[in-house]
Each structure stands twice: as structure tokens, then as C-alpha cells.
Design a protein around this motif. Structure first.
Motif, PDB file in Angstrom:
ATOM      1  N   TYR A   1      -4.678  -0.975  -2.818  1.00  0.00           N
ATOM      2  CA  TYR A   1      -4.467  -1.108  -0.629  1.00  0.00           C
ATOM      3  C   TYR A   1      -3.174  -2.128  -0.420  1.00  0.00           C
ATOM      4  N   VAL A   2      -3.596  -2.997  -0.748  1.00  0.00           N
ATOM      5  CA  VAL A   2      -2.228  -4.132  -0.867  1.00  0.00           C
ATOM      6  C   VAL A   2      -0.560  -3.847  -1.105  1.00  0.00           C
ATOM      7  N   LEU A   3      -0.504  -2.803  -2.401  1.00  0.00           N
ATOM      8  CA  LEU A   3       0.073  -3.047  -2.435  1.00  0.00           C
ATOM      9  C   LEU A   3       0.732  -1.783  -2.126  1.00  0.00           C
ATOM     10  N   LEU A   4       0.520  -0.658  -1.803  1.00  0.00           N
ATOM     11  CA  LEU A   4       0.301   0.346  -0.818  1.00  0.00           C
ATOM     12  C   LEU A   4       1.637  -0.236   0.436  1.00  0.00           C
ATOM     13  N   THR A   5       0.573  -1.279   1.445  1.00  0.00           N
ATOM     14  CA  THR A   5       0.866  -1.287   2.531  1.00  0.00           C
ATOM     15  C   THR A   5       1.924  -1.489   2.477  1.00  0.00           C
ATOM     16  N   VAL A   6       2.397  -2.598   0.938  1.00  0.00           N
ATOM     17  CA  VAL A   6       3.843  -3.256   1.145  1.00  0.00           C
ATOM     18  C   VAL A   6       4.573  -2.147   0.655  1.00  0.00           C
TER      19      VAL A   6
ATOM     20  N   ARG B   1       4.976   0.951   1.685  1.00  0.00           N
ATOM     21  CA  ARG B   1       5.282   2.097   2.644  1.00  0.00           C
ATOM     22  C   ARG B   1       5.537   0.948   3.814  1.00  0.00           C
ATOM     23  N   ALA B   2       5.806  -0.690   4.011  1.00  0.00           N
ATOM     24  CA  ALA B   2       6.413  -1.356   5.248  1.00  0.00           C
ATOM     25  C   ALA B   2       7.823  -0.720   5.223  1.00  0.00           C
ATOM     26  N   PRO B   3       8.559  -0.537   4.221  1.00  0.00           N
ATOM     27  CA  PRO B   3       9.708  -0.180   5.148  1.00  0.00           C
ATOM     28  C   PRO B   3       9.716   0.767   6.087  1.00  0.00           C
ATOM     29  N   ALA B   4       9.220   2.064   5.152  1.00  0.00           N
ATOM     30  CA  ALA B   4       9.299   3.335   6.218  1.00  0.00           C
ATOM     31  C   ALA B   4       8.217   3.154   7.034  1.00  0.00           C
ATOM     32  N   VAL B   5       7.084   2.628   7.434  1.00  0.00           N
ATOM     33  CA  VAL B   5       6.155   2.596   8.170  1.00  0.00           C
ATOM     34  C   VAL B   5       6.712   1.540   9.941  1.00  0.00           C
ATOM     35  N   TRP B   6       6.888   0.219   9.304  1.00  0.00           N
ATOM     36  CA  TRP B   6       7.245  -0.856   9.887  1.00  0.00           C
ATOM     37  C   TRP B   6       9.329  -1.383   9.641  1.00  0.00           C
ATOM     38  N   GLY B   7       9.570  -0.883   9.264  1.00  0.00           N
ATOM     39  CA  GLY B   7      11.099  -1.254   8.822  1.00  0.00           C
ATOM     40  C   GLY B   7      11.622  -2.433   7.763  1.00  0.00           C
ATOM     41  N   ILE B   8       9.684  -2.951   7.755  1.00  0.00           N
ATOM     42  CA  ILE B   8       9.967  -4.234   6.880  1.00  0.00           C
ATOM     43  C   ILE B   8      10.644  -3.392   5.352  1.00  0.00           C
ATOM     44  N   GLY B   9      11.380  -4.893   4.932  1.00  0.00           N
ATOM     45  CA  GLY B   9      11.648  -4.566   3.713  1.00  0.00           C
ATOM     46  C   GLY B   9      13.462  -3.331   3.454  1.00  0.00           C
ATOM     47  N   ARG B  10      12.931  -3.140   4.591  1.00  0.00           N
ATOM     48  CA  ARG B  10      14.188  -1.920   4.444  1.00  0.00           C
ATOM     49  C   ARG B  10      15.239  -2.562   3.722  1.00  0.00           C
TER      50      ARG B  10
ATOM     51  N   VAL C   1       7.818   4.117  -6.437  1.00  0.00           N
ATOM     52  CA  VAL C   1       7.129   3.648  -6.580  1.00  0.00           C
ATOM     53  C   VAL C   1       5.258   4.047  -5.557  1.00  0.00           C
ATOM     54  N   GLU C   2       5.830   4.385  -5.113  1.00  0.00           N
ATOM     55  CA  GLU C   2       4.806   4.920  -3.731  1.00  0.00           C
ATOM     56  C   GLU C   2       3.941   5.720  -3.827  1.00  0.00           C
ATOM     57  N   PRO C   3       4.259   6.993  -4.365  1.00  0.00           N
ATOM     58  CA  PRO C   3       3.466   7.964  -4.922  1.00  0.00           C
ATOM     59  C   PRO C   3       2.433   7.875  -6.152  1.00  0.00           C
ATOM     60  N   ARG C   4       2.959   7.045  -6.470  1.00  0.00           N
ATOM     61  CA  ARG C   4       2.588   6.726  -7.768  1.00  0.00           C
ATOM     62  C   ARG C   4       0.750   5.834  -7.384  1.00  0.00           C
ATOM     63  N   ILE C   5       1.603   5.132  -6.876  1.00  0.00           N
ATOM     64  CA  ILE C   5       0.292   3.572  -6.595  1.00  0.00           C
ATOM     65  C   ILE C   5      -0.514   4.902  -5.316  1.00  0.00           C
ATOM     66  N   SER C   6       0.013   5.360  -4.894  1.00  0.00           N
ATOM     67  CA  SER C   6      -1.385   6.380  -3.549  1.00  0.00           C
ATOM     68  C   SER C   6      -1.929   7.086  -4.377  1.00  0.00           C
ATOM     69  N   ALA C   7      -1.484   7.624  -5.979  1.00  0.00           N
ATOM     70  CA  ALA C   7      -2.040   8.369  -6.432  1.00  0.00           C
ATOM     71  C   ALA C   7      -2.601   7.874  -7.424  1.00  0.00           C
TER      72      ALA C   7
ATOM     73  N   ILE D   1       1.567   3.241 -12.281  1.00  0.00           N
ATOM     74  CA  ILE D   1       2.237   2.892 -11.572  1.00  0.00           C
ATOM     75  C   ILE D   1       3.894   2.898 -11.757  1.00  0.00           C
ATOM     76  N   LEU D   2       3.176   1.640 -13.061  1.00  0.00           N
ATOM     77  CA  LEU D   2       4.960   1.091 -13.629  1.00  0.00           C
ATOM     78  C   LEU D   2       5.949   2.673 -14.496  1.00  0.00           C
ATOM     79  N   THR D   3       4.773   3.321 -15.245  1.00  0.00           N
ATOM     80  CA  THR D   3       5.120   3.969 -15.773  1.00  0.00           C
ATOM     81  C   THR D   3       5.198   5.704 -15.488  1.00  0.00           C
ATOM     82  N   ARG D   4       5.678   7.172 -16.740  1.00  0.00           N
ATOM     83  CA  ARG D   4       5.502   7.910 -16.173  1.00  0.00           C
ATOM     84  C   ARG D   4       5.529   8.771 -17.525  1.00  0.00           C
ATOM     85  N   ASN D   5       4.783   7.859 -17.956  1.00  0.00           N
ATOM     86  CA  ASN D   5       4.390   8.346 -19.355  1.00  0.00           C
ATOM     87  C   ASN D   5       3.188   9.318 -18.949  1.00  0.00           C
TER      88      ASN D   5
END
Length: 132
Positions: free
Chosen positions: A20-25, A27-36, A47-53, A100-104
């Protein structure tokens, strides 16, 4: 009455909380503009869709892990029960890392099989324990 099965259960909850923390981080650029990025893009977009999945995956097969552990909580766990529970947790951490880190997908399937078999083993333990 102390039952050590609570610790692998708590470890899995901690993994879900971390996701949940990783997903929040992520998504932060898209949601809050933090880290864009300078161009306004999200550096975590890939990586966001893979964390979510993966986070969603924590509420599928792991449900059966927690149910088996709850069924076993009234009884002192044997070494095999604890080994299966910790194998499941280690497998979930590895599964999260691979997803999260690979597509294997093949490696992810192999890791999932470890989780799958560990939970089946816990259910064999639970049924055997309650049948006595």
C-alpha cells in the motif's frame, strides 16, 4: 495460549501494508504532483500497474493461507506447520518482488506454485488436526 502461527500471518499483513505504501508513492506524481518529472510525467508509471496488481493478488490465494492458520491457531503448531507458513510468506515476498520488478511471468508462476503448495499443505495439516 501462545501460537507462533500469528507471526507469519502478521508478516503477510506487513507485506500488504508495504505494498500500500509503495502504491501510494508510485501514484503520488499523478495524484498529488509530488515527484513528477520535469516534463510532468510520472517516473513510476511503468511499475505502478504491477504494484497495484500485486496488491490485489494479496487478497486472492492468501485468503486461504489466513483461513488455514486461523483453523490451526487453537493448537500448538508443529515444525512442519510453521515451515509451511513461513514458506508461504517467503514465497509471497518473492512473488511480489518478481511481479513488481520484472515481467517474467514464467518465474512468477513457479514462485506462485510454492505459495500454492504451502497453503495446500497447511490445509492438510488443519484437516488432519481437526480430524483427530
Amino acid at each position: 495460549m501462545h501460537n507462533a502461527l500469528i507471526f507469519p500471518m502478521a508478516a503477510h499483513v506487513a507485506l500488504a501494508a508495504l505494498l500500500y505504501v509503495l502504491l501510494t508513492v508510485a501514484r503520488a506524481p499523478a495524484v498529488w504532483g509530488i515527484g513528477r518529472r520535469v516534463d510532468g510525467g510520472n517516473p513510476w508509471a511503468d511499475v505502478e500497474p504491477r504494484i497495484s496488481a500485486n496488491l490485489s493478488n494479496q487478497f486472492e490465494w492468501p485468503l486461504f493461507f489466513h483461513a488455514a492458520c486461523l483453523a490451526l491457531l487453537p493448537f500448538p503448531p508443529g515444525p512442519m506447520t510453521l515451515a509451511l507458513a513461513w514458506l508461504f510468506v517467503a514465497g509471497r515476498v518473492l512473488h511480489s518482488t518478481v511481479q513488481i520488478l520484472t515481467r517474467n511471468v514464467r518465474l512468477r508462476g513457479i514462485v506462485f506454485t510454492l505459495n500454492f503448495l504451502a497453503v495446500l499443505g497447511l490445509w492438510v495439516e488443519a484437516v488432519g488436526t481437526w480430524s483427530r
